[in-house]
Scaffold this active site. Structure first.
Site, PDB file in Angstrom:
ATOM      1  N   GLY A 101      43.351 -32.546 -76.316  1.00 37.43           N
ATOM      2  CA  GLY A 101      42.867 -31.641 -75.268  1.00 37.43           C
ATOM      3  C   GLY A 101      43.227 -30.193 -75.589  1.00 37.43           C
ATOM      4  N   THR A 153      47.901 -28.872 -61.293  1.00 42.86           N
ATOM      5  CA  THR A 153      46.813 -27.912 -61.123  1.00 42.86           C
ATOM      6  C   THR A 153      46.852 -27.149 -59.794  1.00 42.86           C
ATOM      7  OG1 THR A 153      44.403 -27.779 -60.845  1.00 42.86           O
ATOM      8  CG2 THR A 153      45.403 -29.858 -60.285  1.00 42.86           C
ATOM      9  N   ASP A 154      46.257 -25.963 -59.815  1.00 40.62           N
ATOM     10  CA  ASP A 154      46.071 -25.170 -58.591  1.00 40.62           C
ATOM     11  C   ASP A 154      45.124 -25.888 -57.614  1.00 40.62           C
ATOM     12  OD1 ASP A 154      43.987 -24.820 -60.462  1.00 40.62           O
ATOM     13  OD2 ASP A 154      43.350 -22.954 -59.531  1.00 40.62           O
ATOM     14  N   LYS A 198      45.400 -35.490 -58.825  1.00 34.48           N
ATOM     15  CA  LYS A 198      46.481 -34.735 -59.489  1.00 34.48           C
ATOM     16  C   LYS A 198      47.694 -34.646 -58.561  1.00 34.48           C
ATOM     17  CE  LYS A 198      46.551 -32.878 -63.007  1.00 34.48           C
ATOM     18  NZ  LYS A 198      46.988 -33.365 -64.344  1.00 34.48           N
ATOM     19  N   TYR A 226      39.505 -34.699 -57.743  1.00 34.11           N
ATOM     20  CA  TYR A 226      40.363 -34.279 -58.864  1.00 34.11           C
ATOM     21  C   TYR A 226      41.705 -33.763 -58.338  1.00 34.11           C
ATOM     22  CZ  TYR A 226      42.187 -31.206 -62.541  1.00 34.11           C
ATOM     23  OH  TYR A 226      43.009 -30.567 -63.442  1.00 34.11           O
ATOM     24  N   ALA A 249      45.026 -36.008 -69.127  1.00 33.75           N
ATOM     25  CA  ALA A 249      44.521 -36.002 -67.750  1.00 33.75           C
ATOM     26  C   ALA A 249      43.020 -36.246 -67.740  1.00 33.75           C
ATOM     27  CB  ALA A 249      44.809 -34.658 -67.079  1.00 33.75           C
TER      28      ALA A 249
HETATM   29  N1  NAP Z   1      41.416 -27.103 -67.879  1.00 37.61           N
HETATM   30  C1  NAP Z   1      41.785 -26.451 -66.782  1.00 37.61           C
HETATM   31  O1  NAP Z   1      41.142 -25.478 -66.355  1.00 37.61           O
HETATM   32  C2  NAP Z   1      43.028 -26.855 -66.043  1.00 37.61           C
HETATM   33  C3  NAP Z   1      43.386 -26.143 -64.888  1.00 37.61           C
HETATM   34  C4  NAP Z   1      44.547 -26.518 -64.208  1.00 37.61           C
HETATM   35  C5  NAP Z   1      45.320 -27.578 -64.669  1.00 37.61           C
HETATM   36  N2  NAP Z   1      44.926 -28.260 -65.778  1.00 37.61           N
HETATM   37  C6  NAP Z   1      45.765 -29.374 -66.222  1.00 37.61           C
HETATM   38  O2  NAP Z   1      46.283 -29.054 -67.499  1.00 37.61           O
HETATM   39  C7  NAP Z   1      46.460 -30.234 -68.273  1.00 37.61           C
HETATM   40  C8  NAP Z   1      45.813 -30.068 -69.625  1.00 37.61           C
HETATM   41  O3  NAP Z   1      44.434 -29.770 -69.418  1.00 37.61           O
HETATM   42  P1  NAP Z   1      43.436 -29.499 -70.620  1.00 37.61           P
HETATM   43  O4  NAP Z   1      42.583 -28.352 -70.234  1.00 37.61           O
HETATM   44  O5  NAP Z   1      44.178 -29.484 -71.910  1.00 37.61           O
HETATM   45  O6  NAP Z   1      42.559 -30.831 -70.504  1.00 37.61           O
HETATM   46  P2  NAP Z   1      41.527 -31.448 -71.544  1.00 37.61           P
HETATM   47  O7  NAP Z   1      41.167 -30.448 -72.573  1.00 37.61           O
HETATM   48  O8  NAP Z   1      40.461 -32.090 -70.734  1.00 37.61           O
HETATM   49  O9  NAP Z   1      42.400 -32.578 -72.260  1.00 37.61           O
HETATM   50  C9  NAP Z   1      42.805 -33.718 -71.587  1.00 37.61           C
HETATM   51  C10 NAP Z   1      43.150 -34.744 -72.640  1.00 37.61           C
HETATM   52  O10 NAP Z   1      43.587 -35.918 -71.956  1.00 37.61           O
HETATM   53  C11 NAP Z   1      43.125 -37.004 -72.718  1.00 37.61           C
HETATM   54  N3  NAP Z   1      43.062 -38.213 -71.920  1.00 37.61           N
HETATM   55  C12 NAP Z   1      42.154 -38.584 -70.977  1.00 37.61           C
HETATM   56  N4  NAP Z   1      42.438 -39.813 -70.529  1.00 37.61           N
HETATM   57  C13 NAP Z   1      43.532 -40.232 -71.201  1.00 37.61           C
HETATM   58  C14 NAP Z   1      44.286 -41.417 -71.185  1.00 37.61           C
HETATM   59  N5  NAP Z   1      43.981 -42.454 -70.393  1.00 37.61           N
HETATM   60  N6  NAP Z   1      45.365 -41.497 -72.020  1.00 37.61           N
HETATM   61  C15 NAP Z   1      45.685 -40.492 -72.829  1.00 37.61           C
HETATM   62  N7  NAP Z   1      44.995 -39.344 -72.904  1.00 37.61           N
HETATM   63  C16 NAP Z   1      43.932 -39.219 -72.090  1.00 37.61           C
HETATM   64  C17 NAP Z   1      41.745 -36.601 -73.195  1.00 37.61           C
HETATM   65  O11 NAP Z   1      41.435 -37.372 -74.323  1.00 37.61           O
HETATM   66  P3  NAP Z   1      39.905 -37.727 -74.685  1.00 37.61           P
HETATM   67  O12 NAP Z   1      39.317 -36.417 -75.096  1.00 37.61           O
HETATM   68  O13 NAP Z   1      40.015 -38.704 -75.784  1.00 37.61           O
HETATM   69  O14 NAP Z   1      39.302 -38.269 -73.424  1.00 37.61           O
HETATM   70  C18 NAP Z   1      41.956 -35.136 -73.525  1.00 37.61           C
HETATM   71  O15 NAP Z   1      42.270 -34.971 -74.887  1.00 37.61           O
HETATM   72  C19 NAP Z   1      45.894 -31.375 -67.413  1.00 37.61           C
HETATM   73  O16 NAP Z   1      46.938 -32.001 -66.726  1.00 37.61           O
HETATM   74  C20 NAP Z   1      45.000 -30.669 -66.414  1.00 37.61           C
HETATM   75  O17 NAP Z   1      44.877 -31.397 -65.217  1.00 37.61           O
HETATM   76  C21 NAP Z   1      43.817 -27.913 -66.480  1.00 37.61           C
END
Ligand code: NAP
Length: 305
Positions: A10, A102-103, A147, A143, A61
């Site tokens: 991710g 997350t927010d 979370k 979502y 996630a």
């Molecule tokens: N992106 C945002 O804007 C945002 C905002 C606030 C908070 N967050 C939080 O920040 C954190 C990181 O977000 P990110 O942007 O890096 O997310 P991301 O790019 O969507 O990456 C999430 C990763 O989780 C993996 N995943 C999904 N299901 C899984 C499972 N069952 N077991 C193991 N891995 C799994 C996915 O793998 P696959 O690709 O193989 O499915 C993906 O690589 C998360 O907790 C998210 O909720 C994100």
């Protein structure tokens, strides 16, 4: 010190990989969703038994905010049950857990509290700093709800945890708002972007750096019990999605007819927070962190895309 990272493909996972060379004294174990499926208890157990990590960053996630509305079971399985599985494994091996949230846990309450934000000044009215760790979460969408359930599962399962809430994550990795804006600008002359949702962009590299600084800080302390708990992290400052897009195009010298629109003109399956600026006072004070303004971090990122 062994640092296990889940969800390593991710945005955050890749940002941690990019920074890992700067932390040669940590032995990183990066696991993607195939190597470690956090919804699979047996898989979690086996990976933790193999590596016995000192720290675990749970960057895995379900992050498809709109899709979650139509597949809530999957979102719950990963964001709530998955978080609990990881917390249980951490407890079994006395591993300090850094769990990312997350927010979006705040949506409904503050979205409805129109007096909370001064639209002219673009500043929160209550404290000028934003939502604190003691503000009551009240998610509006699936979502955010899953979370929040993940946060609660971590809190109930294993006391040696840090929950880090962040917002609007973007980077040179994966798919995100910045990449989408650049792609759309190459396809269109005109673009409309929502101007009445206020938050703070977070560069995934800055988030990764903050997590590694927290781990470093922990390794230099014997007693951490008072420090465990929930923290907020994003870049400094605040903006609307329109402001964010405007800054991207300005920095990239892209000429495009960019129009501000209200949320009502861009309906989505999941309701977004109208206001989700996070107050970083606690994390800055406890871990002595310096946090960059979002515009500076955006410039850093744009050099890489
Ligand atoms: N992106 C945002 O804007 C945002 C905002 C606030 C908070 N967050 C939080 O920040 C954190 C990181 O977000 P990110 O942007 O890096 O997310 P991301 O790019 O969507 O990456 C999430 C990763 O989780 C993996 N995943 C999904 N299901 C899984 C499972 N069952 N077991 C193991 N891995 C799994 C996915 O793998 P696959 O690709 O193989 O499915 C993906 O690589 C998360 O907790 C998210 O909720 C994100």
């Amino acid at each position: 010190m062994v640092v296990l990272v889940t969800g390593s493909n991710g945005q955050l996972g890749q940002a941690l990989q990019a920074l890992s060379e700067r932390y040669p004294f940590f032995q990183f174990v990066f696991c993607n969703s195939k190597e470690l499926d956090i919804t699979n208890k047996v898989n979690c157990k086996a990976v933790f038994e193999k590596y016995t990590p000192d720290f675990c960053i749970n960057a895995a996630a379900y992050t498809a905010v709109d899709k979650a509305e139509s597949e809530p079971e999957k979102a719950f399985e990963i964001n709530a049950n998955g978080a609990e599985n990881i917390a249980e494994s951490c407890k079994r091996h006395n591993t300090i857990l850094l769990h990312i949230s997350t927010d979006f846990v705040f949506d409904a309450y503050y979205s409805n509290n129109i007096a909370y934000y001064d639209k002219e000044l673009r500043l929160p009215l209550k404290s000028n700093l934003g939502l604190t760790e003691t503000d009551v979460p009240f998610p509006a969408g699936i979502y955010g709800l899953t979370k929040l359930q993940g946060e609660q599962a971590v809190q109930h399962t294993w006391e040696k945890h840090f929950i880090l809430r962040t917002s609007w994550v973007y980077s040179e990795f994966g798919t995100n708002f910045l990449k989408t804006m650049l792609r759309l600008a190459s396809e269109r002359d005109t673009l409309s972007v929502v101007d009445d949702q206020i938050g703070t962009p977070t560069y995934a590299i800055d988030l990764a750096e903050a997590l590694l600084q927290m781990i470093l800080f922990c390794t230099s302390r014997n007693i951490l019990d008072d420090l465990f708990g929930t923290y907020h992290f994003s870049n400094e400052g605040n903006c609307s999605w329109y402001d964010f897009a405007h800054e991207i195009f300005k920095e990239k010298d892209i000429t495009i007819n960019l129009q501000p629109i209200p949320t009502t003109s861009y309906p989505t399956p999941a309701k977004r927070p109208q206001y989700s600026v996070l107050d970083k006072t606690k994390i800055k004070k406890v871990f002595d962190l310096n946090i960059q303004n979002w515009k500076i971090s955006l410039q850093d990122c744009l050099q890489k895309v």
